[in-house]
Enzyme design. Sequence first.
Site, short mmCIF file in Angstrom:
data_model
loop_
_atom_site.label_atom_id
_atom_site.label_comp_id
_atom_site.label_asym_id
_atom_site.label_seq_id
_atom_site.Cartn_x
_atom_site.Cartn_y
_atom_site.Cartn_z
N LEU A 104 50.20 19.91 37.07
CA LEU A 104 49.62 18.63 36.69
C LEU A 104 50.65 17.56 37.06
O LEU A 104 51.85 17.78 36.90
CB LEU A 104 49.34 18.58 35.18
CG LEU A 104 48.25 19.51 34.65
CD1 LEU A 104 48.12 19.34 33.14
CD2 LEU A 104 46.92 19.25 35.32
N ASP A 105 50.18 16.41 37.55
CA ASP A 105 51.09 15.33 37.88
C ASP A 105 51.93 14.95 36.66
O ASP A 105 51.53 15.19 35.51
CB ASP A 105 50.32 14.12 38.37
CG ASP A 105 49.58 14.39 39.68
OD1 ASP A 105 49.99 15.32 40.40
OD2 ASP A 105 48.60 13.67 39.96
N LYS A 106 53.04 14.31 36.91
CA LYS A 106 53.97 13.92 35.84
C LYS A 106 53.28 13.08 34.76
O LYS A 106 53.56 13.22 33.57
CB LYS A 106 55.15 13.15 36.44
CG LYS A 106 56.23 12.78 35.45
CD LYS A 106 57.39 12.09 36.15
CE LYS A 106 58.47 11.69 35.15
NZ LYS A 106 59.62 11.02 35.83
N THR A 108 49.99 13.10 34.12
CA THR A 108 48.74 13.71 33.66
C THR A 108 49.00 14.59 32.44
O THR A 108 50.01 15.30 32.39
CB THR A 108 48.10 14.55 34.78
OG1 THR A 108 47.79 13.70 35.88
CG2 THR A 108 46.83 15.24 34.30
N HIS A 201 46.93 15.28 44.40
CA HIS A 201 46.40 14.05 43.77
C HIS A 201 44.90 13.90 44.02
O HIS A 201 44.40 12.79 44.19
CB HIS A 201 47.13 12.82 44.30
CG HIS A 201 48.56 12.71 43.90
ND1 HIS A 201 49.02 13.04 42.64
CD2 HIS A 201 49.66 12.32 44.60
CE1 HIS A 201 50.33 12.84 42.58
NE2 HIS A 201 50.75 12.42 43.75
#
Length: 255
Positions: A104-106, A108, A201
């Site tokens: 998961l993105d930083k 998110t 993304h």
Amino acid sequence: MTSIRVDKFLSHVGIGTRTEVKKLIKQKKIKVNGRIVIDPGLKVDDDKDQVSVNGDIIRYQEYIYIMLHKPKGVISATEDKKERTVIDLINHPMKSKLFPVGRLDKDTTGLLLLTNDGHLSHQLLSPKKHVAKTYYALIDGHITEEILNKFRSGIVLDDGYACMPAVLKLCSEGRKELKIFKEWDKHLEIVSITIREGKFHQIKRMFEAVDMKVMELYRHQMGSLILDQSLVQGQSRELSQIELEELKTGDMENV
């Protein structure tokens, strides 16, 4: 489990390196069946023998499966020299052997599975499996029927990649039921989106393709696994046997 050296056994379950375990043996802190261990080469069988360290009974687990409610500001990696990682949030003796299933993105939040089971990780991440992943997103933009249809048909990203059809819905669950996105401007909309891919993304780029911006993103479900709503951000727990069996045997595409 077959018989294994006690120092190797304790090293595997995360008590320490074999050198560190040998130090604990010298300090007489390790027992097998109530007797102090003096030989690091002593063979043990977890099905028959009781191993303890400082009085705590240690159980052998070949595979570990942990559900984490990932918070913002933490990266989905096993280690990093500058950033805090999701592994840093885990309190488990075998945490050093775990890795996140996907990322998961930083910024998110939400569901992240950590394990040392490479086979299950491959099953969940393989592009051929099309495992469904459901997110809630806070969107700057107005969702119309035309936008919904574009997502159903498959959004084309900025690099020309045509995404698989996605399920996009307007909803209020994120605010009312899941208790996420507590602070949000009224002109923003909450949506749920289910995708079956994992491009870089991807969700943010899908909305950018229709001139909208993702302000917040939260993963709710992966395959059959749904984030336990009793876990606050940063908390984790091991999967139940039912959750694990459903994750391994369920139809990962149709959830």
